[in-house]
Enzyme design. Structure first.
Site, PDB file in Angstrom:
ATOM      1  N   TYR A 157       8.871   4.226   1.935  1.00  0.00           N
ATOM      2  CA  TYR A 157       8.262   3.168   2.741  1.00  0.00           C
ATOM      3  C   TYR A 157       9.054   1.874   2.595  1.00  0.00           C
ATOM      4  O   TYR A 157       9.389   1.223   3.588  1.00  0.00           O
ATOM      5  CB  TYR A 157       6.802   2.956   2.310  1.00  0.00           C
ATOM      6  CG  TYR A 157       6.078   1.927   3.126  1.00  0.00           C
ATOM      7  CD1 TYR A 157       5.477   2.281   4.322  1.00  0.00           C
ATOM      8  CD2 TYR A 157       6.006   0.600   2.708  1.00  0.00           C
ATOM      9  CE1 TYR A 157       4.810   1.327   5.096  1.00  0.00           C
ATOM     10  CE2 TYR A 157       5.345  -0.352   3.469  1.00  0.00           C
ATOM     11  CZ  TYR A 157       4.763   0.013   4.655  1.00  0.00           C
ATOM     12  OH  TYR A 157       4.103  -0.930   5.422  1.00  0.00           O
ATOM     13  N   LYS A 161      11.143  -0.119   5.524  1.00  0.00           N
ATOM     14  CA  LYS A 161      10.813  -1.492   5.919  1.00  0.00           C
ATOM     15  C   LYS A 161      11.981  -2.445   5.644  1.00  0.00           C
ATOM     16  O   LYS A 161      12.171  -3.418   6.381  1.00  0.00           O
ATOM     17  CB  LYS A 161       9.526  -1.956   5.241  1.00  0.00           C
ATOM     18  CG  LYS A 161       8.296  -1.181   5.708  1.00  0.00           C
ATOM     19  CD  LYS A 161       8.106  -1.268   7.223  1.00  0.00           C
ATOM     20  CE  LYS A 161       6.836  -0.567   7.677  1.00  0.00           C
ATOM     21  NZ  LYS A 161       6.546  -0.776   9.094  1.00  0.00           N
TER      22      LYS A 161
END
Length: 175
Positions: A157, A161
Site C-alpha cells: 500500500y 501511494k
C-alpha cells in the site's frame, strides 16, 4: 479560493461504491453534476446512482476494476458517450493488504499496486488526454499520508501511494 459553480459538470469517480468516493458522489450530485460512478461492486453502485438521481443528478453506474487498463479505457469512453465530455476525474479506487510483508501473498500485494498505482495511472492518462482535447479539466488523484511516510504492515500500500505521489508530482511539473 472562491467556490466554483459545479452545476452541469461531468464527474467520473472511481472507487465510488463506499467511503470517500461515495461521499464525493453525493456532494457532486447536490452540486448539480452529472456523474459516472465506477467501482467493482455493481450492486452498491446501482444504489448510489439511484440516490444521486434522487438528489437531482444524472448518474451512470459502471462496474469496473481499474487495475485493468482496457476497463479504464471503456470507462472513459462510456462517460464520453453518455455526456460528451469529462470535466472532473477523481481517481479514488484503492485497496490494501495489511500484515507482515512476508506473510501477505504476492498476488495480494500485486493487486494493491495494480489497483492503487496502475489504476491511477490509467485513469490519469485517459482523463488528461480528454482534458487536453477539451482545453480544460480537473484531475484529482487520491493518495494517502502513507504516500510520503511509512508504517509497519503496509508495504505494498505504501509503495503504491508513494508511486501515486510521484506520478502527481511529475505531472504537475509538466513531465
Amino acid at each position: 479560493m472562491a467556490p466554483q459553480d459545479l452545476s452541469g459538470k461531468v464527474v467520473v469517480i472511481t472507487g465510488a461504491s463506499s467511503g470517500f468516493g461515495k461521499g464525493a458522489a453525493r456532494r457532486f450530485a447536490r452540486e448539480g453534476c452529472s456523474l459516472v460512478l465506477a467501482a467493482r461492486r455493481g450492486n452498491l453502485l446501482d444504489e448510489l446512482a439511484r440516490e444521486c438521481r434522487s438528489l437531482g443528478a444524472q448518474a451512470l453506474a459502471i462496474e469496473a476494476d481499474v487495475s485493468d487498463r482496457e476497463t479504464v479505457a471503456r470507462l472513459a469512453s462510456a462517460a464520453l458517450a453518455e455526456f460528451g465530455r469529462i470535466d472532473i476525474w477523481v481517481n479514488n479506487a484503492g485497496v490494501g493488504a495489511i500484515g507482515p510483508f512476508e506473510d501477505i501473498p504476492l498476488d495480494d500485494q500485486a493487486k494493491v499496486v495494480e489497483t492503487n498505482l496502475l489504476g491511477t495511472l490509467y485513469g490519469s492518462f485517459h482523463a488528461y488526454r480528454q482534458f487536453r482535447q477539451q482545453g480544460s479539466g480537473i484531475l484529482i488523484n487520491i493518495a494517502s499520508e502513507l504516500g510520503r511516510e511509512t508504517v509497519p504492515y503496509y508495504a505494498a500500500y505504501t509503495a503504491s501511494k508513494h508511486g501515486v505521489i510521484g506520478l502527481c508530482d511529475l505531472a504537475a511539473a509538466g513531465g
